[in-house]
Design a protein around this motif. Structure first.
Motif, PDB file in Angstrom:
ATOM      1  N   THR A 107      -8.082   2.727   4.950  1.00 16.88           N
ATOM      2  CA  THR A 107      -6.933   3.633   5.028  1.00 16.88           C
ATOM      3  C   THR A 107      -7.415   5.074   5.088  1.00 16.88           C
ATOM      4  O   THR A 107      -8.560   5.387   4.714  1.00 16.88           O
ATOM      5  CB  THR A 107      -6.003   3.454   3.816  1.00 16.88           C
ATOM      6  OG1 THR A 107      -6.732   3.703   2.610  1.00 16.88           O
ATOM      7  CG2 THR A 107      -5.430   2.046   3.778  1.00 16.88           C
TER       8      THR A 107
ATOM      9  N   GLU B   9      -1.230   9.708   8.432  1.00 16.69           N
ATOM     10  CA  GLU B   9      -1.805   8.680   7.562  1.00 16.69           C
ATOM     11  C   GLU B   9      -1.940   7.403   8.386  1.00 16.69           C
ATOM     12  O   GLU B   9      -1.133   7.155   9.282  1.00 16.69           O
ATOM     13  CB  GLU B   9      -0.904   8.415   6.349  1.00 16.69           C
ATOM     14  CG  GLU B   9      -0.841   9.561   5.354  1.00 16.69           C
ATOM     15  CD  GLU B   9      -2.065   9.628   4.448  1.00 16.69           C
ATOM     16  OE1 GLU B   9      -2.922   8.725   4.552  1.00 16.69           O
ATOM     17  OE2 GLU B   9      -2.154  10.570   3.636  1.00 16.69           O
ATOM     18  N   TRP B  10      -2.949   6.600   8.086  1.00 19.71           N
ATOM     19  CA  TRP B  10      -3.134   5.386   8.867  1.00 19.71           C
ATOM     20  C   TRP B  10      -3.651   4.233   8.012  1.00 19.71           C
ATOM     21  O   TRP B  10      -4.237   4.422   6.958  1.00 19.71           O
ATOM     22  CB  TRP B  10      -4.057   5.612  10.065  1.00 19.71           C
ATOM     23  CG  TRP B  10      -5.360   6.301   9.780  1.00 19.71           C
ATOM     24  CD1 TRP B  10      -5.635   7.625   9.916  1.00 19.71           C
ATOM     25  CD2 TRP B  10      -6.577   5.685   9.318  1.00 19.71           C
ATOM     26  NE1 TRP B  10      -6.936   7.884   9.569  1.00 19.71           N
ATOM     27  CE2 TRP B  10      -7.529   6.716   9.201  1.00 19.71           C
ATOM     28  CE3 TRP B  10      -6.943   4.388   8.996  1.00 19.71           C
ATOM     29  CZ2 TRP B  10      -8.843   6.481   8.772  1.00 19.71           C
ATOM     30  CZ3 TRP B  10      -8.244   4.133   8.559  1.00 19.71           C
ATOM     31  CH2 TRP B  10      -9.166   5.176   8.460  1.00 19.71           C
ATOM     32  N   ILE B  11      -3.392   3.029   8.529  1.00 16.87           N
ATOM     33  CA  ILE B  11      -3.895   1.780   7.944  1.00 16.87           C
ATOM     34  C   ILE B  11      -4.576   1.014   9.075  1.00 16.87           C
ATOM     35  O   ILE B  11      -3.961   0.750  10.111  1.00 16.87           O
ATOM     36  CB  ILE B  11      -2.757   0.925   7.361  1.00 16.87           C
ATOM     37  CG1 ILE B  11      -2.008   1.683   6.274  1.00 16.87           C
ATOM     38  CG2 ILE B  11      -3.293  -0.390   6.821  1.00 16.87           C
ATOM     39  CD1 ILE B  11      -0.725   0.992   5.828  1.00 16.87           C
TER      40      ILE B  11
ATOM     41  N   TYR C 292       0.837  -1.211   0.000  1.00 13.35           N
ATOM     42  CA  TYR C 292       0.000   0.000   0.000  1.00 13.35           C
ATOM     43  C   TYR C 292       0.866   1.252   0.000  1.00 13.35           C
ATOM     44  O   TYR C 292       1.933   1.294   0.610  1.00 13.35           O
ATOM     45  CB  TYR C 292      -0.906   0.003   1.237  1.00 13.35           C
ATOM     46  CG  TYR C 292      -1.556   1.340   1.512  1.00 13.35           C
ATOM     47  CD1 TYR C 292      -2.642   1.774   0.748  1.00 13.35           C
ATOM     48  CD2 TYR C 292      -1.075   2.172   2.514  1.00 13.35           C
ATOM     49  CE1 TYR C 292      -3.237   3.008   0.983  1.00 13.35           C
ATOM     50  CE2 TYR C 292      -1.673   3.401   2.765  1.00 13.35           C
ATOM     51  CZ  TYR C 292      -2.745   3.825   1.996  1.00 13.35           C
ATOM     52  OH  TYR C 292      -3.318   5.039   2.231  1.00 13.35           O
TER      53      TYR C 292
ATOM     54  N   VAL D 175      -1.860  -5.219   1.525  1.00  9.44           N
ATOM     55  CA  VAL D 175      -1.084  -5.067   2.756  1.00  9.44           C
ATOM     56  C   VAL D 175      -1.376  -6.181   3.759  1.00  9.44           C
ATOM     57  O   VAL D 175      -0.666  -6.326   4.761  1.00  9.44           O
ATOM     58  CB  VAL D 175      -1.335  -3.669   3.372  1.00  9.44           C
ATOM     59  CG1 VAL D 175      -2.598  -3.636   4.218  1.00  9.44           C
ATOM     60  CG2 VAL D 175      -0.138  -3.179   4.167  1.00  9.44           C
TER      61      VAL D 175
ATOM     62  N   LYS E 233      -4.715  -1.336  -1.094  1.00  7.55           N
ATOM     63  CA  LYS E 233      -4.803  -1.514   0.352  1.00  7.55           C
ATOM     64  C   LYS E 233      -4.999  -2.979   0.735  1.00  7.55           C
ATOM     65  O   LYS E 233      -4.533  -3.420   1.793  1.00  7.55           O
ATOM     66  CB  LYS E 233      -5.907  -0.647   0.934  1.00  7.55           C
ATOM     67  CG  LYS E 233      -7.295  -0.981   0.418  1.00  7.55           C
ATOM     68  CD  LYS E 233      -8.325   0.005   0.943  1.00  7.55           C
ATOM     69  CE  LYS E 233      -9.719  -0.316   0.406  1.00  7.55           C
ATOM     70  NZ  LYS E 233     -10.713   0.691   0.857  1.00  7.55           N
TER      71      LYS E 233
ATOM     72  N   VAL F 281      -9.481  -4.021   5.252  1.00 15.16           N
ATOM     73  CA  VAL F 281      -8.535  -2.928   5.439  1.00 15.16           C
ATOM     74  C   VAL F 281      -9.174  -1.612   5.028  1.00 15.16           C
ATOM     75  O   VAL F 281      -9.821  -1.516   3.975  1.00 15.16           O
ATOM     76  CB  VAL F 281      -7.254  -3.155   4.607  1.00 15.16           C
ATOM     77  CG1 VAL F 281      -6.296  -1.982   4.765  1.00 15.16           C
ATOM     78  CG2 VAL F 281      -6.570  -4.444   5.018  1.00 15.16           C
TER      79      VAL F 281
ATOM     80  N   LYS G 241      -4.551  -0.678  14.272  1.00 16.44           N
ATOM     81  CA  LYS G 241      -4.254   0.393  13.317  1.00 16.44           C
ATOM     82  C   LYS G 241      -2.800   0.847  13.444  1.00 16.44           C
ATOM     83  O   LYS G 241      -2.273   0.985  14.547  1.00 16.44           O
ATOM     84  CB  LYS G 241      -5.203   1.564  13.555  1.00 16.44           C
ATOM     85  CG  LYS G 241      -4.989   2.740  12.604  1.00 16.44           C
ATOM     86  CD  LYS G 241      -6.158   3.723  12.656  1.00 16.44           C
ATOM     87  CE  LYS G 241      -6.159   4.550  13.913  1.00 16.44           C
ATOM     88  NZ  LYS G 241      -7.176   5.645  13.853  1.00 16.44           N
TER      89      LYS G 241
ATOM     90  N   SER H 156       0.144   5.611   0.417  1.00 14.22           N
ATOM     91  CA  SER H 156      -0.833   6.684   0.647  1.00 14.22           C
ATOM     92  C   SER H 156      -0.676   7.789  -0.398  1.00 14.22           C
ATOM     93  O   SER H 156       0.241   7.771  -1.222  1.00 14.22           O
ATOM     94  CB  SER H 156      -0.627   7.276   2.047  1.00 14.22           C
ATOM     95  OG  SER H 156       0.562   8.068   2.080  1.00 14.22           O
TER      96      SER H 156
END
Length: 480
Positions: free
Chosen positions: A193, A71-73, A59, A209, A206, A191, A154, A61
């Motif tokens: 994001t 930024e987050w997953i 992934y 990942v 995404k 997932v 996360k 961003s």
């Protein structure tokens, strides 16, 4: 006195300054022992061997002009899970000057876990402030979470790093793993994001990942080399492989290792060579599969959905017989030697954390089997490089190897500094010993001269006394 002062100064210098403060309390024997330990451990750990060919890279961003963007997953589980370890696998970039390096790995981030009714969650690990991060690391980063119970987990990046090719700031990650024991509970889960990548659908998405693929080849440092099973072309429309586990056991996971790819540079075969376009795995307790139930039905939609190890978590269901069906088999196109073909390196069937397929016999629905690539290789526990490792152990060994390879040159440099100081000290002691020897010789000579002078004076005094006595005797005789 001067010699004693010089010697004391030399000893103080040896213990007062070091190349690395982390080794201030180490003596030279301690450092030599540490270096030997590091070398021995490196010999026993899996090697960082990189994949070739074409595949997905996880992934990425949206890019930002500055690093101070969040930024987050987030990975949501189908049911509540216990997580004792998180593994982050970096996306790797080939730098033209420095070789392989991580790209877009966050400099500061938090690992946050929470329940269904906890939208904010709680921080279970934090890196970048008190715990510095090597943003160019090529090995997995292993994070212990202490067995937290969660419905989601996360990765929150709060300071981004610049990607290599244009300097814009991103979050990039190849694989996100969350382990409960040996089971990766994040595998193929939902997932979300913070920002979608503009070009999702190619080699970056995404969903990639958590697909279980990593940028490495499983290259253990021990075990026998085993060539993967590969059939001859022309094995029918839906060939299948059958496996008898010997008894009915509750199944929890299936790992399917793809055939070893050509080790030439460049590769002469693609990463999906001999891999079915659609894989169906059935489980049964009757040998004729009359009570068969589907365990896995997976479609390899593109080259980006192919990788070295396919992994699936299963709801526990007792089975004795396993059938792997190539619904859409690979077709080899090579003139007269063309036709459907199938090949795998290993089939692992897990009950809890035990591979119950190890050493079991596999049968095929076709007769054409290459004698060089035996069907027995499917359950021998080895691949082209040696032992097949549990995934968590593999990731941990790669992380530990990276740490040791970073430590080793520091220990070597510190030893070199100590050896140089030891040589300088030895030279100084040699000079001091020479000065002391010369001083002792001079002292002996001076003392000898002084003693000879004293003896001469005594002789003169004795002669004078004898002369006076003789004169007195002669004078007395004369008087008489």
């Amino acid at each position: 006195m001067l010699a004693v002062v010089l010697l004391c100064h030399a000893c103080t210098s040896e213990h007062g300054e070091h190349a690395n403060e982390n080794y201030d309390g180490y003596s030279i024997p301690d450092l030599e022992k540490r270096l030997a330990t590091v070398d021995a451990e490196l010999e026993s750990l899996a090697r960082l061997s990189y994949r070739g060919g074409v595949g997905n890279v996880g992934y990425r961003s949206q890019p930002h002009p500055t690093k101070d963007n969040t930024e987050w997953i987030r990975v949501d589980f189908e049911q509540s899970q216990t997580i004792d370890q998180v593994v982050l696998v970096p996306s790797i970039w080939r730098d033209t000057k420095l070789g392989f390096r991580a790209d877009g790995f966050p400099k500061k981030f938090n690992i946050i876990a929470g329940g269904k009714n906890e939208p904010e969650g709680k921080v279970v690990a934090s890196y970048g402030e008190d715990e510095p991060i090597d943003i160019f690391r090529v090995a997995p980063l292993v994070i212990d979470c202490g067995g937290v119970k969660a419905d989601w987990i996360k990765l929150e990046a709060i300071e981004l790093t610049a990607r290599a090719w244009d300097g814009r700031f991103i979050l990039q990650l190849f694989e996100f793993m969350a382990f409960d024991g040996e089971k990766n509970v994040a595998l193929r889960q939902q997932v979300t994001t913070s920002t979608p990548y503009r070009y999702e659908g190619g080699g970056r998405d995404k969903s990639f990942v958590v697909d279980g693929f990593v940028p490495y080849i499983m290259d253990a440092s021990h075990g026998q080399q085993s060539l993967a099973f590969l059939s001859e072309p022309g094995i029918g429309e839906q060939p299948h492989l059958d496996l008898d586990l010997g008894e009915s056991v509750p199944l929890s996971r299936i790992h399917l290792h793809a055939i070893d790819i050509s080790d030439t540079v460049p590769q002469v075969t693609t990463n999906d060579y001999a891999l079915p376009g659609r894989i169906r795995v059935l489980g049964a307790n009757q040998s004729d599969f009359s009570d068969a139930a589907p365990l896995v039905d997976f479609q390899v939609k593109s080259i980006y959905h192919a990788g070295p190890v396919f992994m699936w978590n299963l709801p526990e269901s007792p089975c004795r017989y396993i059938r792997l069906v190539a619904v859409d088999p690979f077709v080899r196109e090579n003139g007269a030697n063309s036709g459907t073909q199938i090949g795998f390196s290993e089939i692992e069937i897990f009950s809890k954390d035990k591979n119950v397929a190890l050493g079991k016999k596999v049968s095929a629905s076709f007769k054409q089997v290459s004698p060089e690539r035996s069907i027995d290789a499917l359950t021998d526990g080895w691949n082209l490089y040696g032992d097949i490792l549990p995934i968590r152990q593999w990731m941990n060994e790669l992380a530990h190897r990276y740490a040791l390879e970073e430590e080793r040159p520091v220990v070597v440099a510190e030893l070199r500094v100590r050896y140089d100081k030891q040589k300088n000290l030895l030279k100084l002691i040699t000079w001091i010993a020479a000065v002391l020897a010369v001083g002792i010789i001079i002292t002996i000579l001076v003392m000898r001269i002084i003693r000879m002078r004293q003896i001469a004076l005594i002789r003169e005094r004795l002669a004078a006394d004898l002369h006076d006595e003789l004169g007195a005797d002669i004078h007395t005789i004369g008087l008489l």
